[in-house]
Design a protein around this motif. Structure first.
Motif, PDB file in Angstrom:
ATOM      1  N   GLU A   2       0.862  -1.168   0.016  1.00 58.51           N
ATOM      2  CA  GLU A   2       0.076  -0.001  -0.075  1.00 58.51           C
ATOM      3  C   GLU A   2       0.803   1.288  -0.014  1.00 58.51           C
ATOM      4  N   LEU A   3       0.498   2.265  -0.856  1.00 62.17           N
ATOM      5  CA  LEU A   3       1.100   3.494  -0.758  1.00 62.17           C
ATOM      6  C   LEU A   3       1.252   4.244   0.608  1.00 62.17           C
ATOM      7  N   ARG A   4       0.459   3.996   1.531  1.00 62.72           N
ATOM      8  CA  ARG A   4       0.518   4.457   2.967  1.00 62.72           C
ATOM      9  C   ARG A   4       1.825   3.584   3.712  1.00 62.72           C
ATOM     10  N   THR A   5       1.939   2.363   3.345  1.00 66.50           N
ATOM     11  CA  THR A   5       2.895   1.669   4.284  1.00 66.50           C
ATOM     12  C   THR A   5       4.146   2.260   3.594  1.00 66.50           C
ATOM     13  N   LEU A   6       4.287   2.274   2.207  1.00 70.31           N
ATOM     14  CA  LEU A   6       5.443   2.878   1.740  1.00 70.31           C
ATOM     15  C   LEU A   6       5.726   4.217   2.282  1.00 70.31           C
ATOM     16  N   ARG A   7       4.877   5.066   2.393  1.00 72.55           N
ATOM     17  CA  ARG A   7       5.259   6.451   2.889  1.00 72.55           C
ATOM     18  C   ARG A   7       5.697   6.210   4.685  1.00 72.55           C
ATOM     19  N   TYR A   8       5.235   5.084   5.352  1.00 69.40           N
ATOM     20  CA  TYR A   8       5.533   4.755   6.428  1.00 69.40           C
ATOM     21  C   TYR A   8       7.046   4.561   6.598  1.00 69.40           C
ATOM     22  N   PHE A   9       7.311   3.711   5.457  1.00 70.52           N
ATOM     23  CA  PHE A   9       8.748   3.224   5.267  1.00 70.52           C
ATOM     24  C   PHE A   9       9.825   4.254   5.173  1.00 70.52           C
ATOM     25  N   VAL A  10       9.479   5.006   4.176  1.00 70.34           N
ATOM     26  CA  VAL A  10      10.242   6.052   3.580  1.00 70.34           C
ATOM     27  C   VAL A  10      10.466   6.878   5.117  1.00 70.34           C
ATOM     28  N   ALA A  11       9.574   7.338   5.612  1.00 67.17           N
ATOM     29  CA  ALA A  11       9.701   8.194   7.094  1.00 67.17           C
ATOM     30  C   ALA A  11      10.903   7.442   7.814  1.00 67.17           C
ATOM     31  N   ALA A  35       3.392  -1.941  11.267  1.00 66.40           N
ATOM     32  CA  ALA A  35       3.172  -1.700   9.490  1.00 66.40           C
ATOM     33  C   ALA A  35       4.486  -1.971   8.753  1.00 66.40           C
ATOM     34  N   ILE A  36       5.631  -1.650   9.410  1.00 61.02           N
ATOM     35  CA  ILE A  36       6.970  -2.023   8.869  1.00 61.02           C
ATOM     36  C   ILE A  36       7.068  -3.396   9.118  1.00 61.02           C
ATOM     37  N   LYS A  37       6.899  -4.050   9.976  1.00 61.05           N
ATOM     38  CA  LYS A  37       7.016  -5.260  10.195  1.00 61.05           C
ATOM     39  C   LYS A  37       6.314  -6.212   9.384  1.00 61.05           C
ATOM     40  N   GLN A  38       4.979  -5.784   8.998  1.00 65.03           N
ATOM     41  CA  GLN A  38       4.202  -6.354   7.751  1.00 65.03           C
ATOM     42  C   GLN A  38       4.751  -6.199   6.484  1.00 65.03           C
ATOM     43  N   LEU A  39       5.183  -4.839   6.114  1.00 63.82           N
ATOM     44  CA  LEU A  39       5.914  -4.603   5.011  1.00 63.82           C
ATOM     45  C   LEU A  39       6.980  -5.762   4.619  1.00 63.82           C
ATOM     46  N   GLU A  40       7.963  -5.853   5.676  1.00 65.74           N
ATOM     47  CA  GLU A  40       9.056  -6.915   5.706  1.00 65.74           C
ATOM     48  C   GLU A  40       8.507  -8.346   5.548  1.00 65.74           C
ATOM     49  N   ALA A  41       7.559  -8.526   5.918  1.00 63.48           N
ATOM     50  CA  ALA A  41       6.645 -10.096   5.646  1.00 63.48           C
ATOM     51  C   ALA A  41       6.503  -9.877   4.235  1.00 63.48           C
ATOM     52  N   LEU A  47      14.376  -5.263   6.250  1.00 61.38           N
ATOM     53  CA  LEU A  47      14.498  -3.805   5.604  1.00 61.38           C
ATOM     54  C   LEU A  47      15.258  -2.972   6.448  1.00 61.38           C
ATOM     55  N   LEU A  48      15.065  -3.411   7.915  1.00 58.88           N
ATOM     56  CA  LEU A  48      15.769  -2.451   8.752  1.00 58.88           C
ATOM     57  C   LEU A  48      16.416  -3.157   9.968  1.00 58.88           C
ATOM     58  N   VAL A  49      17.575  -2.634  10.203  1.00 56.02           N
ATOM     59  CA  VAL A  49      18.004  -3.397  11.625  1.00 56.02           C
ATOM     60  C   VAL A  49      17.887  -2.482  12.758  1.00 56.02           C
ATOM     61  N   THR A  62      17.617  -0.477   1.497  1.00 57.79           N
ATOM     62  CA  THR A  62      18.189   0.622   0.673  1.00 57.79           C
ATOM     63  C   THR A  62      17.520   0.503  -0.734  1.00 57.79           C
ATOM     64  N   ALA A  63      17.536  -0.563  -1.310  1.00 60.53           N
ATOM     65  CA  ALA A  63      16.998  -0.635  -2.700  1.00 60.53           C
ATOM     66  C   ALA A  63      15.666  -0.372  -2.605  1.00 60.53           C
ATOM     67  N   LEU A  64      14.709  -0.594  -1.579  1.00 63.15           N
ATOM     68  CA  LEU A  64      13.288  -0.240  -1.468  1.00 63.15           C
ATOM     69  C   LEU A  64      12.929   1.057  -1.402  1.00 63.15           C
ATOM     70  N   LEU A  65      14.022   1.783  -0.437  1.00 62.01           N
ATOM     71  CA  LEU A  65      13.977   3.194  -0.347  1.00 62.01           C
ATOM     72  C   LEU A  65      13.907   4.083  -1.732  1.00 62.01           C
ATOM     73  N   ASP A  66      14.646   3.435  -2.561  1.00 55.71           N
ATOM     74  CA  ASP A  66      15.016   4.338  -3.902  1.00 55.71           C
ATOM     75  C   ASP A  66      13.685   4.200  -4.774  1.00 55.71           C
ATOM     76  N   GLU A  67      13.358   2.822  -4.664  1.00 53.83           N
ATOM     77  CA  GLU A  67      11.948   2.359  -5.354  1.00 53.83           C
ATOM     78  C   GLU A  67      10.716   3.044  -4.913  1.00 53.83           C
ATOM     79  N   ALA A  68      10.632   3.199  -3.716  1.00 52.41           N
ATOM     80  CA  ALA A  68       9.453   3.672  -2.740  1.00 52.41           C
ATOM     81  C   ALA A  68       9.458   5.093  -3.239  1.00 52.41           C
ATOM     82  N   ARG A  69      10.494   5.944  -3.059  1.00 49.86           N
ATOM     83  CA  ARG A  69      10.469   7.359  -3.160  1.00 49.86           C
ATOM     84  C   ARG A  69       9.944   7.588  -4.978  1.00 49.86           C
TER      85      ARG A  69
END
Length: 283
Positions: A2-11, A35-41, A47-49, A62-69
């Motif tokens: 979801e776009l909303r989850t991607l916005r969360y991840f970018v933040a 939300a981030i744990k669900q995105l990782e699933a 995605l994050l340590v 890092t790869a997802l951040l570029d694509e999400a933006r």
């Protein structure tokens, strides 16, 4: 995804801290973490340590951040183009504080005259989010007061207002023509809820840690002064109940009325709003 989850991840990826990201998104930390744990699933990879020192991105993150933006930027452009093609252009405006400000009234009249037929949606917000929902994607542009964290935001100053201290009318200090902040150091000051932008909180606490009741709205601030004798700060020029008085502060930086929007947002209605607001607040 979801776009909303991607916005969360970018933040989170940009802040590298769940607490700061939650504050930026104007939400609590637990649902953000879920939300981030669900995105990782969904992605099938870490995605994050997370560590006591903060957060670091994995190579996958890092790869997802570029694509999400890129995806979020494209989604914003799609929204603008589709709205324009459908002839139903919209703009969502967040407003903080006193909607009776004459600058707001002039701006509303001027913007409506320049853009007849535009669907204008207004979101009135409390004092816990100086961006009025901008970081959470709830509005396109915010009419608010600085200072606050401006990471990834663009700010246009519209007006500068001196600041005073709001006191009970029967307080001996209320009879003064001006006060330095040091003379208020022994009082209790209102606080904003935990997670509120720390730059914003520090400004309205006179630049230092304070103790006092937690408030969310202008009316709660005024009631805290009336009932508890709490020290509260406010821009000068606003009407107050008869039982309260405001005394100018002699060493407090002024409060700036600003228009703020997401950095890189190319919605032409935002540019028009900012230019019209700049003119409206000069009159």
């Amino acid at each position: 995804m979801e776009l909303r989850t991607l916005r969360y991840f970018v933040a989170v990826a940009e802040e590298l801290h769940f607490g700061r990201a939650a504050t930026r998104l104007h939400m609590s930390q637990p649902p953000l973490s879920r939300a981030i744990k669900q995105l990782e699933a969904d992605v099938g990879a870490l995605l994050l340590v997370r560590s006591p020192a903060g957060v670091t991105l994995t190579p996958v993150g890092t790869a997802l951040l570029d694509e999400a933006r890129a995806l979020l930027d494209h989604a914003d452009r799609v929204r603008v183009r589709v709205s324009a093609a459908a002839g139903v252009a919209t703009i969502a405006i967040g407003i903080l504080g006193d909607g009776t400000d004459p600058g707001v009234a002039r701006l509303a009249a001027d913007f409506s005259r320049h853009h007849p037929g535009i669907d204008i949606r207004v979101r009135d917000t409390d004092l816990t989010d100086p961006t009025c929902g901008l970081r959470a994607g709830l509005v396109d542009v915010a009419l608010t007061r600085a200072p606050f964290d401006v990471t990834a935001l663009t700010v246009r100053a519209l007006r500068t207002d001196p600041v005073g201290v709001v006191l009970r009318a029967d307080d001996p200090l209320a009879r003064r023509d001006g006060l330095p902040l040091a003379e208020l150091s022994e009082g209790r000051w209102f606080q904003f809820p935990q997670g509120t932008d720390p730059v914003w909180q520090s400004y309205w606490n006179g630049g230092r840690p304070r103790e006092g009741p937690v408030v969310r709205t202008v009316q709660e601030c005024l009631q805290a002064v009336l009932w508890n004798g709490t020290v509260g700060l406010a821009p000068l020029g606003h009407d107050l109940p008869a039982d309260l008085a405001v005394v100018p502060l002699t060493d407090m930086p002024p409060s700036r009325v600003v228009a703020v929007w997401n950095e890189g947002d190319t919605n032409p209605l935002i540019r028009s709003f900012v230019e019209i607001a700049t003119s409206a607040y000069r009159r």
